[in-house]
Design a protein around this motif. Sequence first.
Motif, mmCIF file in Angstrom:
data_model
loop_
_atom_site.group_PDB
_atom_site.id
_atom_site.type_symbol
_atom_site.label_atom_id
_atom_site.label_comp_id
_atom_site.label_asym_id
_atom_site.label_seq_id
_atom_site.Cartn_x
_atom_site.Cartn_y
_atom_site.Cartn_z
ATOM 1 N N CYS A 1 0.832 -1.201 0.000
ATOM 2 C CA CYS A 1 0.000 0.000 0.000
ATOM 3 C C CYS A 1 0.868 1.253 0.000
ATOM 4 C CB CYS A 1 -0.914 0.017 1.222
ATOM 5 S SG CYS A 1 -2.166 -1.282 1.222
ATOM 6 N N PHE B 1 0.709 5.542 0.766
ATOM 7 C CA PHE B 1 -0.001 6.686 1.334
ATOM 8 C C PHE B 1 0.639 7.967 0.803
ATOM 9 C CE2 PHE B 1 -1.500 3.445 4.099
ATOM 10 C CZ PHE B 1 -2.691 3.910 4.652
ATOM 11 N N SER C 1 -6.850 0.526 3.248
ATOM 12 C CA SER C 1 -7.540 0.947 4.464
ATOM 13 C C SER C 1 -6.754 2.053 5.157
ATOM 14 C CB SER C 1 -7.705 -0.243 5.414
ATOM 15 O OG SER C 1 -8.162 0.183 6.678
ATOM 16 N N SER C 2 -7.453 3.085 5.595
ATOM 17 C CA SER C 2 -6.784 4.179 6.315
ATOM 18 C C SER C 2 -6.137 3.686 7.596
ATOM 19 C CB SER C 2 -7.791 5.295 6.617
ATOM 20 O OG SER C 2 -8.866 4.797 7.386
ATOM 21 N N ASP C 3 -6.614 2.558 8.126
ATOM 22 C CA ASP C 3 -6.046 2.020 9.368
ATOM 23 C C ASP C 3 -4.597 1.576 9.190
ATOM 24 O OD1 ASP C 3 -8.482 2.425 10.555
ATOM 25 O OD2 ASP C 3 -9.162 0.338 10.360
ATOM 26 N N SER D 1 -2.264 3.149 8.008
ATOM 27 C CA SER D 1 -1.330 4.251 8.263
ATOM 28 C C SER D 1 -0.702 4.146 9.640
ATOM 29 C CB SER D 1 -2.039 5.596 8.118
ATOM 30 O OG SER D 1 -3.023 5.766 9.124
ATOM 31 N N GLU E 1 -2.572 10.154 3.856
ATOM 32 C CA GLU E 1 -3.868 9.815 3.280
ATOM 33 C C GLU E 1 -3.727 8.579 2.398
ATOM 34 O OE1 GLU E 1 -5.211 13.193 1.126
ATOM 35 O OE2 GLU E 1 -5.774 14.320 2.933
ATOM 36 N N PRO E 2 -4.736 7.687 2.394
ATOM 37 C CA PRO E 2 -4.645 6.487 1.556
ATOM 38 C C PRO E 2 -4.420 6.847 0.086
ATOM 39 C CG PRO E 2 -6.483 6.313 3.090
ATOM 40 C CD PRO E 2 -5.978 7.730 3.185
#
Length: 419
Positions: free
Chosen positions: A272, A274, A335-337, A339, A359-360
């Motif tokens: 992922c 960000f 998922s923002s989680d 981060s 931010e995602p």
Amino acid sequence: MLRRAIRSCGGTFARAIGSAGGAYGEIPKETADVVVIGAGVVGIAVARELALRGREVLVVEAASTFGTGTSSRNSEVIHAGIYYPPKSLKASLCVKGRKLLYKYCCERGIPHRQPGKIIVATSFAEIPKLEHLLRSGKENGIEDLRLMEGFQAMQMEPELQCVKALLSPSSGIVDSHSFMLSLVGEAENSRTTFSYNTTVIGGHIEDNFLHLHIYESKGLQNGTNDAQLLPQFVLIPRLVINAAGLSAVPLAKRFHGINQGILPTAYYARGCYFTLSKTKTPFSHLIYPLPEDGGLGVHVTLDLIGIVKFGPDVEWIDGVDDISCFTNRLNYCVSSDRSEKFYPEIRKYFPNLKDGCLEPGYSGIRPKLSGPGKPPKDFVIQDEDDHGVPGLVNLLGIESPGLTSSLAIAQCIASKYSK
């Protein structure tokens, strides 16, 4: 769509030979010169190079356009060739590919920059690993690497924190979509035909040729019982380049008659990204920590419009069925989680990162040939000498530095299979 694509080539590219017999009943089939499976950056580059050298090429792609998989879901970094074992394919193809890529971009006005990369040791215990990268890079022929003390690196990048660093001036970034669009245009100008929404679901060997089993992508839905799936069309090329990326290994295993023992196991690692918000751009170079299991660490990438990206992390995934892999129906949600795991990793070298600034962005999945806790494996390029199937080249495990290496891989294949 595929039959229209073949007919549009005209000339000697393909000829209809009726319907497939045997187990495939009245399924229509045709012959072709070269079929490249997969319109990612490597497949497009190979198709272009073969076409420039006189081959008549058809590219079949399961998606609705080119470059929708790993090729468009990466850091867009032009790698120098530091990380890879000397004399490996990754090392030699990356170093050669980097030079070819810069030259290609300069000559054609493809957006790119060469900001350089700083690889950092954030503790004294990491310094030996940094020195190992320096030795490896020099053995791979990278002459401009420079080891720096922490204070020197922090003078160059005031927001950086490290105890020692390795500067790679040759590293850069490229607009991967513009690069692929240019490759597609040049391939088409050399009589390459692209057939999108066209999935290769397997194949079999008959009369010393690999017969490719074709299915329209829209007919392949999640949950399809592919054990009983018959092809809608059979295509018989003189040469097949399996450049299917994520699905290259599972597809090769569905070529009935190939020596299964020489095919590696496929692993998948999702990463992922960000993006940085609410603050100005903190760095002018690409900033990399030391490599980690399955990747190069959560690093800083600057894109060509000024957006700062952090990533990718590594999340090993399994349970990917063949049809979902072939059609790229995979989970790319960020998922923002996640981060919460990024902040402590980034603050090792960027301590001033403020809460709430990430931010995602997006995610990608890497086609790997080694699993968790195992040393990374080299690119695998297999031909008849390896697997015994005439006219088949498998490109397996083409993850990073695949983008950087693409033009070099293309030259490697075309030098052996040009007309």
